[in-house]
Design a protein around this motif. Sequence first.
Motif, PDB file in Angstrom:
ATOM      1  N   TYR A 121       0.861  -1.178   0.000  1.00 53.21           N
ATOM      2  CA  TYR A 121       0.000   0.000   0.000  1.00 53.21           C
ATOM      3  C   TYR A 121       0.901   1.233   0.000  1.00 53.21           C
ATOM      4  CZ  TYR A 121      -4.752  -1.715   1.215  1.00 53.21           C
ATOM      5  OH  TYR A 121      -6.014  -2.263   1.201  1.00 53.21           O
ATOM      6  N   VAL A 122       0.501   2.241  -0.720  1.00 58.16           N
ATOM      7  CA  VAL A 122       1.207   3.522  -0.685  1.00 58.16           C
ATOM      8  C   VAL A 122       0.200   4.630  -0.421  1.00 58.16           C
ATOM      9  CG1 VAL A 122       1.022   3.792  -3.200  1.00 58.16           C
ATOM     10  CG2 VAL A 122       2.735   5.108  -1.954  1.00 58.16           C
ATOM     11  N   ALA A 123       0.605   5.592   0.387  1.00 62.63           N
ATOM     12  CA  ALA A 123      -0.226   6.772   0.644  1.00 62.63           C
ATOM     13  C   ALA A 123       0.650   8.009   0.502  1.00 62.63           C
ATOM     14  CB  ALA A 123      -0.820   6.726   2.049  1.00 62.63           C
ATOM     15  N   VAL A 124       0.230   8.913  -0.335  1.00 66.62           N
ATOM     16  CA  VAL A 124       0.891  10.211  -0.479  1.00 66.62           C
ATOM     17  C   VAL A 124      -0.068  11.271   0.037  1.00 66.62           C
ATOM     18  CG1 VAL A 124       1.796  11.924  -2.068  1.00 66.62           C
ATOM     19  CG2 VAL A 124       2.324   9.513  -2.423  1.00 66.62           C
ATOM     20  N   LEU A 125       0.381  12.044   1.006  1.00 67.63           N
ATOM     21  CA  LEU A 125      -0.424  13.127   1.563  1.00 67.63           C
ATOM     22  C   LEU A 125       0.128  14.460   1.107  1.00 67.63           C
ATOM     23  CD1 LEU A 125      -0.906  12.045   5.293  1.00 67.63           C
ATOM     24  CD2 LEU A 125      -2.326  11.498   3.310  1.00 67.63           C
ATOM     25  N   VAL A 126      -0.779  15.351   0.746  1.00 72.37           N
ATOM     26  CA  VAL A 126      -0.399  16.719   0.380  1.00 72.37           C
ATOM     27  C   VAL A 126      -1.237  17.687   1.199  1.00 72.37           C
ATOM     28  CG1 VAL A 126      -0.352  18.464  -1.437  1.00 72.37           C
ATOM     29  CG2 VAL A 126       0.300  16.106  -1.957  1.00 72.37           C
ATOM     30  N   TYR A 127      -0.562  18.563   1.916  1.00 71.43           N
ATOM     31  CA  TYR A 127      -1.229  19.590   2.727  1.00 71.43           C
ATOM     32  C   TYR A 127      -0.911  20.953   2.130  1.00 71.43           C
ATOM     33  CZ  TYR A 127      -2.348  22.534   6.774  1.00 71.43           C
ATOM     34  OH  TYR A 127      -2.856  23.500   7.601  1.00 71.43           O
ATOM     35  N   VAL A 128      -1.961  21.709   1.808  1.00 68.46           N
ATOM     36  CA  VAL A 128      -1.769  23.064   1.287  1.00 68.46           C
ATOM     37  C   VAL A 128      -2.433  24.056   2.234  1.00 68.46           C
ATOM     38  CG1 VAL A 128      -1.592  22.363  -1.131  1.00 68.46           C
ATOM     39  CG2 VAL A 128      -3.829  22.939  -0.191  1.00 68.46           C
ATOM     40  N   ARG A 129      -1.780  25.149   2.473  1.00 72.53           N
ATOM     41  CA  ARG A 129      -2.299  26.196   3.356  1.00 72.53           C
ATOM     42  C   ARG A 129      -3.275  27.093   2.622  1.00 72.53           C
ATOM     43  NH1 ARG A 129       2.138  24.285   3.305  1.00 72.53           N
ATOM     44  NH2 ARG A 129       3.284  23.552   5.151  1.00 72.53           N
ATOM     45  N   SER A 130      -3.146  27.128   1.304  1.00 69.68           N
ATOM     46  CA  SER A 130      -4.056  27.865   0.433  1.00 69.68           C
ATOM     47  C   SER A 130      -4.009  27.199  -0.933  1.00 69.68           C
ATOM     48  CB  SER A 130      -3.637  29.336   0.311  1.00 69.68           C
ATOM     49  OG  SER A 130      -2.387  29.440  -0.366  1.00 69.68           O
ATOM     50  N   ALA A 131      -4.927  27.578  -1.794  1.00 67.40           N
ATOM     51  CA  ALA A 131      -4.992  26.941  -3.108  1.00 67.40           C
ATOM     52  C   ALA A 131      -3.729  27.154  -3.922  1.00 67.40           C
ATOM     53  CB  ALA A 131      -6.204  27.468  -3.877  1.00 67.40           C
ATOM     54  N   ASP A 132      -3.062  28.290  -3.687  1.00 69.11           N
ATOM     55  CA  ASP A 132      -1.860  28.605  -4.466  1.00 69.11           C
ATOM     56  C   ASP A 132      -0.588  28.468  -3.639  1.00 69.11           C
ATOM     57  OD1 ASP A 132      -3.353  29.291  -6.818  1.00 69.11           O
ATOM     58  OD2 ASP A 132      -3.896  31.179  -5.852  1.00 69.11           O
ATOM     59  N   ASP A 133      -0.639  27.677  -2.584  1.00 68.41           N
ATOM     60  CA  ASP A 133       0.517  27.441  -1.730  1.00 68.41           C
ATOM     61  C   ASP A 133       1.724  27.026  -2.589  1.00 68.41           C
ATOM     62  OD1 ASP A 133       2.368  26.682   0.170  1.00 68.41           O
ATOM     63  OD2 ASP A 133       0.996  25.408   1.297  1.00 68.41           O
ATOM     64  N   PRO A 134       2.824  27.828  -2.580  1.00 71.72           N
ATOM     65  CA  PRO A 134       3.972  27.500  -3.419  1.00 71.72           C
ATOM     66  C   PRO A 134       4.851  26.390  -2.845  1.00 71.72           C
ATOM     67  CG  PRO A 134       4.442  29.471  -2.176  1.00 71.72           C
ATOM     68  CD  PRO A 134       3.007  29.109  -1.875  1.00 71.72           C
TER      69      PRO A 134
END
Length: 210
Positions: A121-134
Motif C-alpha cells: 500500500y502507498v499513501a501520499v499526503l499533500v497539505y496546502v495552506r491555500s490553493a496557491d501554496d507554493p
Amino acid sequence: MKQQRVVLASNNPGKLREFSAILSTVGLEMVAQGTLGVSEADEPYMTFVENALTKARHASRATGLPALADDSGLCVHALEGAPGVHSARYATQADGVRSDAENNAKLVAEMSGRTDRRAYYVAVLVYVRSADDPRPTIVEGIWEGEVLDAPRGTHGFGYDAYFFLPELGKTAAELSPEEKNQVSHRARALQGLLQALSNERNAHSMAKTL
C-alpha cells in the motif's frame, strides 16, 4: 488547543475516521469536502503525488480553507504496480458504479495462478495552506504485505481483507482500527505530516524570537 479547520479532499468515511483520529491530537479539525459542497476533483495523472496535489488545491480553492488530500492505493509486483493510482476504480462499471467488492474480485482474478504475491500500500499526503501554496507539504507512507485469494477480517475498507501482513500473521482487515492506525501506510504518512508541521511551527516560533 484551538482547532484549525481543514478540508479533507475526500468523501471516503474510512479515511475521514482515520485522519480525524490522528490529526485531532494536534488541533486539526477535519471536514469532508462533500459536507462543504465541494465536488470531487479529476484525477488524470499517473502518479500519486500529482493526483493528491490536484485534489488538495481544488478543495482549498473551493472553500478558502487549508486542505489535505491523499492519493493512495495498492501496488502489486506481479501486476507491474497495478491497480496503483486506479485502485479505487479498478473495476468501475460502464455506468460509473464502483465498489470494493468488484475491485477485490478483479484483483483476485488477475492474481490467479501467480506465485509472486508481494504487494504494498502507498499513501501520499499533500497539505496546502491555500490553493496557491507554493510550498505544499508532501509526505509518503509505504506498507508492505502480500495478496491473498480469500478475504479475512471485517475491519478496514478497500483491499484490506486481502492484504496479508506476514510479520503480524493477519490481514489489514483483522487489525482493530486502533492497531491499524499505528502501522498502516496512511498512519506512516500521517506521522511524517505531523513531524513536518511540527518542524514548521518550531521554525516560525524561532523566527519570531529573532
